[in-house]
Design a protein around this motif. Structure first.
Motif, PDB file in Angstrom:
ATOM      1  N   ARG A 241       0.830  -1.206   0.000  1.00 61.37           N
ATOM      2  CA  ARG A 241       0.000   0.000   0.000  1.00 61.37           C
ATOM      3  C   ARG A 241       0.865   1.256   0.000  1.00 61.37           C
ATOM      4  N   GLU A 242       1.962   1.232   0.740  1.00 56.30           N
ATOM      5  CA  GLU A 242       2.870   2.376   0.759  1.00 56.30           C
ATOM      6  C   GLU A 242       3.507   2.570  -0.622  1.00 56.30           C
ATOM      7  N   ALA A 243       3.859   1.475  -1.268  1.00 54.64           N
ATOM      8  CA  ALA A 243       4.482   1.565  -2.588  1.00 54.64           C
ATOM      9  C   ALA A 243       3.527   2.124  -3.629  1.00 54.64           C
ATOM     10  N   LEU A 244       2.225   1.783  -3.508  1.00 56.73           N
ATOM     11  CA  LEU A 244       1.247   2.231  -4.497  1.00 56.73           C
ATOM     12  C   LEU A 244       1.065   3.746  -4.507  1.00 56.73           C
ATOM     13  N   ALA A 245       1.485   4.418  -3.437  1.00 56.10           N
ATOM     14  CA  ALA A 245       1.412   5.881  -3.419  1.00 56.10           C
ATOM     15  C   ALA A 245       2.469   6.492  -4.335  1.00 56.10           C
ATOM     16  N   THR A 246       3.505   5.721  -4.660  1.00 62.30           N
ATOM     17  CA  THR A 246       4.597   6.214  -5.514  1.00 62.30           C
ATOM     18  C   THR A 246       4.590   5.571  -6.893  1.00 62.30           C
ATOM     19  N   VAL A 247       4.345   4.275  -6.941  1.00 60.53           N
ATOM     20  CA  VAL A 247       4.406   3.540  -8.211  1.00 60.53           C
ATOM     21  C   VAL A 247       3.074   3.704  -8.942  1.00 60.53           C
ATOM     22  N   LYS A 248       3.075   4.539  -9.960  1.00 56.52           N
ATOM     23  CA  LYS A 248       1.875   4.823 -10.753  1.00 56.52           C
ATOM     24  C   LYS A 248       2.085   4.348 -12.193  1.00 56.52           C
ATOM     25  N   ALA A 249       1.034   4.496 -13.003  1.00 59.63           N
ATOM     26  CA  ALA A 249       1.163   4.207 -14.433  1.00 59.63           C
ATOM     27  C   ALA A 249       2.252   5.105 -15.016  1.00 59.63           C
ATOM     28  N   GLY A 250       3.136   4.531 -15.818  1.00 58.00           N
ATOM     29  CA  GLY A 250       4.234   5.308 -16.385  1.00 58.00           C
ATOM     30  C   GLY A 250       5.426   5.430 -15.463  1.00 58.00           C
ATOM     31  N   TYR A 251       5.440   4.699 -14.356  1.00 58.72           N
ATOM     32  CA  TYR A 251       6.552   4.753 -13.395  1.00 58.72           C
ATOM     33  C   TYR A 251       7.878   4.496 -14.106  1.00 58.72           C
ATOM     34  N   ASP A 252       8.853   5.358 -13.849  1.00 58.35           N
ATOM     35  CA  ASP A 252      10.150   5.273 -14.516  1.00 58.35           C
ATOM     36  C   ASP A 252      11.056   4.312 -13.762  1.00 58.35           C
ATOM     37  N   GLY A 253      10.695   3.055 -13.780  1.00 54.27           N
ATOM     38  CA  GLY A 253      11.477   2.066 -13.060  1.00 54.27           C
ATOM     39  C   GLY A 253      10.779   0.726 -13.046  1.00 54.27           C
ATOM     40  N   ILE A 254      11.223  -0.161 -12.138  1.00 53.17           N
ATOM     41  CA  ILE A 254      10.653  -1.493 -12.011  1.00 53.17           C
ATOM     42  C   ILE A 254      10.335  -1.748 -10.544  1.00 53.17           C
ATOM     43  N   VAL A 255       9.676  -2.878 -10.279  1.00 51.60           N
ATOM     44  CA  VAL A 255       9.296  -3.230  -8.914  1.00 51.60           C
ATOM     45  C   VAL A 255       9.872  -4.601  -8.568  1.00 51.60           C
ATOM     46  N   LEU A 256      10.483  -4.682  -7.380  1.00 52.14           N
ATOM     47  CA  LEU A 256      11.001  -5.942  -6.831  1.00 52.14           C
ATOM     48  C   LEU A 256      10.280  -6.158  -5.508  1.00 52.14           C
ATOM     49  N   SER A 257       9.427  -7.179  -5.416  1.00 49.83           N
ATOM     50  CA  SER A 257       8.547  -7.316  -4.252  1.00 49.83           C
ATOM     51  C   SER A 257       8.535  -8.739  -3.713  1.00 49.83           C
ATOM     52  N   ASP A 258       8.442  -8.826  -2.390  1.00 47.38           N
ATOM     53  CA  ASP A 258       8.235 -10.115  -1.740  1.00 47.38           C
ATOM     54  C   ASP A 258       6.790 -10.536  -1.956  1.00 47.38           C
ATOM     55  N   ILE A 259       6.522 -11.851  -1.931  1.00 47.13           N
ATOM     56  CA  ILE A 259       5.156 -12.333  -2.065  1.00 47.13           C
ATOM     57  C   ILE A 259       4.453 -12.373  -0.712  1.00 47.13           C
ATOM     58  N   LYS A 260       5.140 -12.892   0.312  1.00 46.14           N
ATOM     59  CA  LYS A 260       4.523 -13.034   1.631  1.00 46.14           C
ATOM     60  C   LYS A 260       4.629 -11.729   2.406  1.00 46.14           C
ATOM     61  N   MET A 261       3.540 -10.948   2.426  1.00 45.20           N
ATOM     62  CA  MET A 261       3.491  -9.687   3.165  1.00 45.20           C
ATOM     63  C   MET A 261       2.119  -9.548   3.804  1.00 45.20           C
ATOM     64  N   PRO A 262       2.030  -8.891   4.966  1.00 46.79           N
ATOM     65  CA  PRO A 262       0.722  -8.669   5.597  1.00 46.79           C
ATOM     66  C   PRO A 262      -0.097  -7.636   4.814  1.00 46.79           C
ATOM     67  N   GLU A 263      -1.355  -7.506   5.144  1.00 47.22           N
ATOM     68  CA  GLU A 263      -2.308  -6.590   4.520  1.00 47.22           C
ATOM     69  C   GLU A 263      -2.524  -6.938   3.044  1.00 47.22           C
ATOM     70  N   MET A 264      -1.628  -6.514   2.179  1.00 52.85           N
ATOM     71  CA  MET A 264      -1.727  -6.838   0.753  1.00 52.85           C
ATOM     72  C   MET A 264      -0.519  -7.681   0.368  1.00 52.85           C
TER      73      MET A 264
END
Length: 444
Positions: free
Chosen positions: A40-63
């Motif tokens: 949820r915190e990342a979604l405030a920054t990572v928008k459509a057209g984001y100039d980069g990539i995302v590296l994320s863990d699968i097992k996380m609380p909330e989402m």
């Protein structure tokens, strides 16, 4: 990164130690990183057209990472997302790849493999953003493309196809019913292609006999050296309107010229109507010529398959005619909007434009209605739903979009006046404008 502008790697993990170690390794490898403790915190920054990539863990609380991935794919399907999975979660990672993940890493992972995957992901993102920027520049930078109005899926796909085919440079056959805008599409293909700076020459095939076609196309010198429109369009584009009307002698000569392949022949864009079965290009042209001029094909959607584009176009046309005739555009009732959407429109956009002009003229006189125009048009059947009738929700949304569009246009983007007239709070109006792709700046 060889001195190039660094792409950002968004690292998302609820464990601080993992975020810090991944970030440290990637920074040492030449990447720029930003870390987030939750999706949820990342979604405030990572928008459509984001100039980069995302590296994320699968097992996380909330989402968790899978839900995060689905949200990101909805925002921007071309965004590379690399997921980190625990041992034994490989089936989940495979499912993530099916949804749209770029790749995955299984814990404990080799840092060098992570660097290799992130490098590939950044390269893919950079190419995707470059292609997107090029498409945007082409789509907004040519008059022909900006005239291809509509937000339906059919029109979005058509604009994408024009950009792809326009840059491919092979001969093109454009097929579609009368009034769908085939000539406009042909001009757009020329405008976005590599030959845009060269001439676009049009031959109206249906206007001439076989002998006259040959003279217009090859010149009057009588020899086999290309002349006429072929010379005029050399290295540019030759547009053959109503190509199904080419005579047999002209077809034979044109095929002979195309077979010479001298490197400076024009690109040929042929327009053919699909409305009359016995007059389609594949029926009236010799097969060897048909295959030479139809290397690439583009079919245009009929207006009846374009949903609420009908109301978007009708609004555009009535507004334009109202400016031309110095009067107000007619207001469209809910019933009239439904009738416009239900009409079969055999004459397509051209027929819709004619109805819009007549609606403005009768509105200026203070008489008549859009319903009466549709009934009098003979070609439209406005009252009874056709077999392609749409769900009520689609009619309601189409009318709602038209109503907001008309009100914004009338008040020239003055949001407070629009809110007052439509009895909508600011947030609701903003949400609906975003939903329907309406921007306040378009009305100022």
């Amino acid at each position: 990164m060889n001195g190039e502008t660094k792409m950002q790697v968004a690292i998302v993990d609820d464990e601080l130690d993992m975020r810090q170690s991944i970030s440290q390794w990637l920074v040492l490898s030449g990447f720029e990183t930003v870390t987030f403790k939750s999706a949820r915190e990342a979604l405030a920054t990572v928008k459509a057209g984001y100039d980069g990539i995302v590296l994320s863990d699968i097992k996380m609380p909330e989402m968790d990472g899978m839900s995060f991935l689905k949200r990101l794919m909805h925002l921007d399907s071309a965004l590379p997302v690399v997921l980190i999975t625990g041992h034994g979660d490989v089936p989940m990672a495979v499912e993530a790849m099916r949804i749209g993940a770029f790749d995955f890493l299984e814990k404990p992972f080799d840092p060098d493999r992570m660097t290799e995957i992130v490098t590939r992901a950044c390269a893919a993102r950079k190419q995707a953003l470059a292609n997107r920027a090029l498409r945007s520049e082409l789509a907004t930078g040519t008059d022909a493309m900006t005239q291809l109005l509509g937000t339906s899926g059919a029109m979005s796909r058509l604009r994408e196809d024009i950009l792809d085919i326009g840059q491919a440079d092979g001969n093109v056959l454009i097929d579609g019913e009368t009034g769908t805008g085939k000539t406009l599409v042909a001009r757009a293909l020329h405008a976005v292609g590599a030959r845009a700076a060269r001439p676009l020459v049009t031959l109206m095939c249906a206007q001439w006999s076989d002998a006259e076609q040959s003279q217009k196309l090859f010149g009057a010198d009588g020899d086999d050296q290309p002349g006429g429109a072929l010379v005029e369009a050399r290295s540019g584009t030759l547009l053959l309107e109503d190509a199904e009307s080419l005579g047999p002698d002209t077809q034979a000569r044109l095929l002979a010229v195309l077979n010479t392949d001298d490197g400076v022949l024009p690109r040929i864009i042929s327009i053919c109507s699909s409305q009359e079965m016995d007059k389609r290009c594949e029926r009236t042209l010799r097969p060897d010529l048909f295959h030479r001029i139809s290397k690439l094909k583009l079919g245009l959607p009929p207006l009846r398959h374009r949903g609420d584009d009908i109301l978007v176009l009708f609004n555009k046309f009535t507004s334009s005619f109202a400016d031309e005739y110095g009067c107000d555009a007619p207001k469209v009732s809910g019933q009239e909007a439904a009738q416009l959407l239900q009409a079969p429109w055999p004459g397509n956009v051209r027929q819709l434009m004619n109805v819009a002009e007549r609606a403005v003229l009768q509105s200026r006189r203070g008489s008549g209605s859009i319903t009466s125009l549709l009934i009098a048009d003979n070609e439209a059947v406005p009252v009874t739903l056709t077999p392609e009738g749409k769900p009520l929700k689609e009619y309601v949304e189409a009318f709602e979009r038209m109503l907001i569009d008309n009100t914004m246009r009338r008040h020239q983007g003055a949001v407070a006046k629009v809110m007052d007239e439509l009895c909508l709070p600011r947030r609701t109006l903003n949400e609906k404008m975003a939903k329907y792709g309406l921007t306040r700046s378009d009305y100022l």
